[in-house]
Design a protein around this motif. Structure first.
Motif, short mmCIF file in Angstrom:
data_model
loop_
_atom_site.label_atom_id
_atom_site.label_comp_id
_atom_site.label_asym_id
_atom_site.label_seq_id
_atom_site.Cartn_x
_atom_site.Cartn_y
_atom_site.Cartn_z
N VAL A 138 0.85 -1.18 0.00
CA VAL A 138 0.00 0.00 0.00
C VAL A 138 0.89 1.24 0.00
O VAL A 138 1.85 1.32 0.77
N SER A 139 0.59 2.19 -0.90
CA SER A 139 1.32 3.45 -0.94
C SER A 139 0.35 4.59 -0.70
O SER A 139 -0.75 4.63 -1.29
N GLU A 140 0.73 5.54 0.14
CA GLU A 140 -0.11 6.69 0.43
C GLU A 140 0.15 7.82 -0.56
O GLU A 140 1.29 8.21 -0.78
N GLY A 141 -0.93 8.32 -1.14
CA GLY A 141 -0.85 9.52 -1.95
C GLY A 141 -1.33 10.71 -1.16
O GLY A 141 -1.48 10.65 0.08
N THR A 142 -1.61 11.80 -1.85
CA THR A 142 -2.06 13.01 -1.15
C THR A 142 -3.41 12.80 -0.50
O THR A 142 -3.62 13.16 0.67
N ASP A 143 -4.34 12.22 -1.26
CA ASP A 143 -5.70 12.05 -0.76
C ASP A 143 -6.14 10.60 -0.66
O ASP A 143 -7.14 10.31 0.00
N THR A 144 -5.45 9.69 -1.35
CA THR A 144 -5.87 8.30 -1.40
C THR A 144 -4.68 7.37 -1.20
O THR A 144 -3.53 7.81 -1.15
N VAL A 145 -4.97 6.08 -1.12
CA VAL A 145 -3.92 5.07 -1.11
C VAL A 145 -4.07 4.21 -2.37
O VAL A 145 -5.17 4.04 -2.89
N VAL A 146 -2.95 3.71 -2.86
CA VAL A 146 -2.95 2.88 -4.06
C VAL A 146 -2.25 1.56 -3.76
O VAL A 146 -1.43 1.46 -2.85
N LEU A 147 -2.60 0.56 -4.54
CA LEU A 147 -2.00 -0.76 -4.42
C LEU A 147 -1.13 -1.05 -5.64
O LEU A 147 -1.48 -0.68 -6.76
N ASN A 148 -0.03 -1.74 -5.42
CA ASN A 148 0.68 -2.33 -6.56
C ASN A 148 -0.15 -3.49 -7.09
O ASN A 148 -0.79 -4.20 -6.31
N PRO A 167 -4.50 -6.22 1.35
CA PRO A 167 -3.81 -5.82 2.58
C PRO A 167 -4.71 -5.09 3.57
O PRO A 167 -5.69 -4.45 3.20
N GLU A 168 -4.35 -5.19 4.82
CA GLU A 168 -4.98 -4.40 5.86
C GLU A 168 -4.28 -3.05 5.93
O GLU A 168 -3.06 -2.97 5.85
N TYR A 169 -5.04 -2.01 6.03
CA TYR A 169 -4.50 -0.65 6.10
C TYR A 169 -5.37 0.12 7.08
O TYR A 169 -6.58 0.24 6.88
N ASP A 170 -4.76 0.63 8.14
CA ASP A 170 -5.55 1.26 9.20
C ASP A 170 -5.55 2.77 9.13
O ASP A 170 -6.00 3.45 10.07
N GLY A 171 -5.07 3.35 8.02
CA GLY A 171 -5.12 4.80 7.86
C GLY A 171 -6.51 5.28 7.49
O GLY A 171 -7.43 4.49 7.25
N ASP A 172 -6.67 6.60 7.42
CA ASP A 172 -7.98 7.19 7.15
C ASP A 172 -8.23 7.45 5.67
O ASP A 172 -9.36 7.71 5.27
N LYS A 173 -7.21 7.39 4.84
CA LYS A 173 -7.38 7.74 3.43
C LYS A 173 -8.10 6.62 2.69
O LYS A 173 -7.81 5.44 2.89
N PRO A 174 -9.04 6.97 1.81
CA PRO A 174 -9.74 5.94 1.03
C PRO A 174 -8.84 5.40 -0.08
O PRO A 174 -7.83 6.01 -0.44
N ALA A 175 -9.25 4.27 -0.63
CA ALA A 175 -8.52 3.70 -1.76
C ALA A 175 -8.75 4.53 -3.00
O ALA A 175 -9.81 5.12 -3.20
N HIS A 176 -7.74 4.59 -3.86
CA HIS A 176 -7.85 5.26 -5.15
C HIS A 176 -8.96 4.60 -5.95
O HIS A 176 -9.18 3.39 -5.86
N SER A 177 -9.69 5.38 -6.75
CA SER A 177 -10.84 4.83 -7.47
C SER A 177 -10.45 3.81 -8.53
O SER A 177 -11.26 2.96 -8.91
N THR A 178 -9.22 3.86 -9.01
CA THR A 178 -8.77 2.94 -10.05
C THR A 178 -7.74 1.95 -9.53
O THR A 178 -7.89 0.73 -9.69
#
Length: 292
Positions: A138-148, A167-178
């Motif tokens: 999981v990688s954090e972007g400015t507003d979302t998180v993305v997966l490889n 993956p489990e991710y306990d941050g507040d950012k939503p997943a990227h739409s794509t």
């Protein structure tokens, strides 16, 4: 009910007159696919199955992978296995065919985006013990998180006794739409694509998707995905097995179970999303739970 072919040999075509043993989830352009009569729909699926399961005569490779003690400088044999999934996949030429054995009771991490490029690949269990697990970072972007992810741009990938973990991710950012999934079928020059799962476990977490067929450069030509003897573990009501777009998709399910760890009474249709919706919010390009 007999088990379908575990990989790409001798794929049994559908028969429009004898489909009582299968439930087909068909997703796609209503005018192009779902409004066809039963015979035409089956013919369209079988035509694309031939493309997906045809054996290319380019390559037949076998590689081994140990994410603990392997090395990507190794030749990928049983005595000297690779370390990463990406090295094993990329060691098979585009359009080629191969089997990659993952060491039992290990976790294999996708560390970068991988393009399938028409390869026909089977990921299988190597040795005794629990199924190996394939997961991603999981990688954090400015507003979302993305997966490889693995981009399924043509070809076929089969997970046989290989579990998949979103993956489990306990941050507040939503997943990227794509870029929110482990597997992304996408537009390609290789034709139809296939993704299949046999005798394994799929663990869905957070707002991630296992498969996201987003409209990458116009969408994939045709996706056939098969689940057989699979346990689907749902740990979040926002997680999805598949998010489909406009391109035609046929899903086959057999001998599956759903373990719902939420309070939402999740059923199989709840795990399938269509991106195009009617005015009342219902998916327009999803026809779910259709027994042909």
């Amino acid at each position: 009910m007999p088990r379908p072919s575990p990989f790409i040999e001798d794929q049994t075509p559908l028969d429009a007159n004898n489909l009582n043993e299968r439930t087909v989830y068909a997703i796609g352009d209503l005018d192009a696919l779902l409004t066809q009569n039963k015979t035409n729909l089956v013919a369209a699926i079988n035509e694309n199955l031939e493309s997906i399961y045809a054996l290319p005569n380019k390559w037949n490779a076998t590689f081994y992978l140990d994410p603990i003690s392997g090395s990507d400088d190794n030749p990928g044999t049983g005595d000297a296995p690779f370390l990463t999934v990406e090295k094993a996949i990329e060691s098979i030429p585009p359009g080629g065919i191969g089997t990659i054995y993952l060491k039992a009771a290990t976790t294999c991490l996708i560390n970068k985006n991988i393009a399938l490029r028409g390869r026909r690949i089977k990921l299988a269990k190597w040795g005794t013990g629990d199924n190996p697990i394939v997961t991603t970072t999981v990688s954090e972007g400015t507003d979302t998180v993305v997966l490889n992810y693995i981009g399924v741009d043509g070809g076929h990938i089969n997970f046989d006794k290989v579990d998949l973990l979103l993956p489990e991710y306990d941050g507040d950012k939503p997943a990227h739409s794509t870029y929110n999934s482990l597997l992304i079928p996408r537009y390609n020059s290789y034709g139809a694509v296939g993704i299949s799962f046999h005798y394994n476990k799929i663990i869905l977490n957070r707002d991630f998707k296992l498969i996201n067929g987003f409209n990458y450069g116009g969408g994939y030509d045709f996706l056939v995905s098969q689940f057989w003897g699979t346990e689907i573990v749902v740990n979040s009501a926002n997680a999805r097995l598949l998010q489909a777009h406009y391109s035609p998709t046929a899903l086959y399910f057999g001998a599956i179970t759903i373990t719902d760890n939420t309070d939402s009474n999740i059923s199989l249709p709840d795990l399938i999303d269509g991106i195009s919706r009617n005015s009342d919010g219902t998916p327009r390009n999803v026809l779910a739970n259709v027994s042909l």
